[in-house]
Design an enzyme around this catalytic site. Structure first.
Site, PDB file in Angstrom:
ATOM      1  N   GLU A   1      -7.934  -4.807  -1.078  1.00 12.86           N
ATOM      2  CA  GLU A   1      -8.469  -5.524  -2.235  1.00 12.86           C
ATOM      3  C   GLU A   1      -8.345  -7.037  -2.097  1.00 12.86           C
ATOM      4  OE1 GLU A   1      -7.375  -3.580  -5.790  1.00 12.86           O
ATOM      5  OE2 GLU A   1      -8.290  -1.762  -5.013  1.00 12.86           O
TER       6      GLU A   1
ATOM      7  N   HIS B   1       0.840  -1.202   0.000  1.00  9.32           N
ATOM      8  CA  HIS B   1       0.000   0.000   0.000  1.00  9.32           C
ATOM      9  C   HIS B   1       0.870   1.244   0.000  1.00  9.32           C
ATOM     10  CE1 HIS B   1      -3.015   2.950   1.201  1.00  9.32           C
ATOM     11  NE2 HIS B   1      -3.836   2.144   0.567  1.00  9.32           N
TER      12      HIS B   1
END
Ligand SMILES: CC(C)(COP(=O)(O)OP(=O)(O)OC[C@H]1O[C@@H](n2cnc3c(N)ncnc32)[C@H](O)[C@@H]1OP(=O)(O)O)[C@@H](O)C(=O)NCCC(=O)NCCS
Length: 380
Positions: free
Chosen positions: A320, A267
């Site tokens: 996700e 991330h």
């Protein structure tokens, strides 16, 4: 910020990372702590305890509602103009992907609503435009999906909340409450996330004075990139690939050796666990489907291999990875994953658009020219 020696202009860091470019009261992400919030509330607490409409109201009207006025207001805005409804079967019959069909439908809808430049609108007219676009996007997504499968669209039901109504419009059957709750929690967790790329894009478009539809479409485009929201269905590809390879270690070593990134991991801001991923993992465990169990099983092996490959840069599962497993377990077809993300994020975009609209300054940065010295002769 460093100053360029040649032109004496301040230089922003690569990717604008770490550079504050706006003030916002809408929320933030604390990457080191693994925490994100919408206004003054934890995003995870909101997902656990409040409805999608409550969080939507919080973002738009600054406070969590104490009655159902906001919820009734947005449910009354779900109708699609007849001229757009008539176009949807044609759009659904094209070779465009489900995501491109939805983006095109949003463009058509925004045009049909004759939205005005935000500079010509009052705050309450801007708010209305934002709510209208947020309320209708799921209706467009569900209608297109049904047309693609040769089924008549199912009109929205005003007695159902945002998530349950979406499942109703998709399937035409009474939504399973566990599925509706899983989808609702996913949607709440992904409404907003700091000054992410699509949000910045939306705010940049709003600073030009363009209408709300133009801004939402720009955000939509930004979100589809695989480095932003476009990894959602690709994270299910990871589960497929591991299943096909029969062994997670062999598969991931092959991917890393080929220099490929593992979708659903890493991330830009979190340097520890992604709280959205942690919460969706618990939702996935609650749904207890084979797919959800597989995701939980292989997560640790993937993390171990990523840690061995890059001991200097610890990576974690991002939103996700579990979002794919949760949505699929709740009966959402993979082709609609990207649409699901836009259905939630358009709420955050709308809130940011309203906030940006109160600032009349045009966003207009500079770039340093690095080509051959001008002017070169343009004739023979
Ligand atoms: C999300 C993402 C773009 C963040 O990027 P970032 O913070 O800028 O991270 P960096 O690009 O600085 O990556 C740092 C290092 O870790 C590696 N890395 C990051 N994510 C990785 C992943 N998913 N798989 C393998 N390696 C990864 C990078 O290769 C990089 O090494 P390099 O500097 O030698 O190229 C990145 O982690 C990624 O591409 N993830 C996969 C796509 C995805 O899941 N996106 C959804 C985000 S919510």
């Amino acid at each position: 910020v460093t100053v360029s020696s040649t032109l004496d202009r301040p230089r922003a860091p690569h990717g604008l990372n770490g550079l504050v470019v706006a003030d916002t009261a809408l929320g933030d992400v604390r990457g080191q702590e693994g925490f994100f919030h919408y206004r003054q509330y934890s995003g995870v607490d909101l997902a656990e305890h409040r409805s999608f409409e409550d969080v939507w109201a919080l973002m738009i009207d600054t406070e969590l509602p104490t009655d159902d006025r906001f919820s009734r207001e947005v449910r009354s805005l779900r109708d699609i103009p007849a001229e757009i409804l008539a176009l949807l079967p044609h759009l659904a019959a094209t070779s465009l992907s489900a995501t491109d069909q939805l983006r095109s439908a949003l463009s058509l809808l925004a045009g049909s609503l004759h939205l005005n430049a935000i500079t010509d609108l009052t705050p309450s007219q801007r708010r209305h435009d934002v709510l209208r676009l947020g309320a209708t996007l799921p209706v467009l997504a569900a209608a297109l999906h049904r047309h693609r499968h040769g089924l008549a669209p199912v009109p929205p039901r005003h007695d159902l909340g945002h998530a349950a109504n979406y499942l109703w419009m998709l399937n035409g059957t009474e939504p399973d409450t566990r599925h509706a709750s899983a989808v609702e929690q996913y949607l709440i967790l992904t409404i907003d996330h700091g000054f992410n790329n699509s949000t910045f894009t939306v705010r940049s478009v709003i600073s030009t004075g363009a209408d709300m539809g133009a801004a939402m479409l720009a955000g939509f485009g930004a979100l589809t990139g695989p480095r932003h929201g476009g990894a959602l269905s690709r994270s299910l590809d990871v589960l497929d690939a591991v299943t096909a390879a029969g062994d997670v270690t062999t598969w991931i070593r092959g991917e890393l050796a080929a220099g490929r990134r593992i979708m659903g991991f890493g991330h830009a801001v979190y340097r520890t666990t992604d709280p959205r991923s942690e919460h969706l993992k618990s939702v996935a465990l609650g749904l207890d489907t084979p797919r959800a169990r597989l995701a939980v099983e292989i997560e640790q092996s993937i993390l171990d291999e990523l840690a061995a490959a890059r001991p200097d840069r610890k990576l974690y599962a991002n939103v996700e990875f579990y979002a794919g497993a949760v949505l699929e377990s709740a009966g959402i077809p993979r082709e609609l994953f990207m649409s699901m993300f836009t259905i939630s994020r358009i709420i955050g975009w709308g809130a940011h658009a309203l906030e940006q609209a109160t600032d009349s300054k045009l966003i207009r940065p500079d770039a340093q020219y690095v080509g051959p010295p001008p002017p070169q002769p343009v004739w023979g």
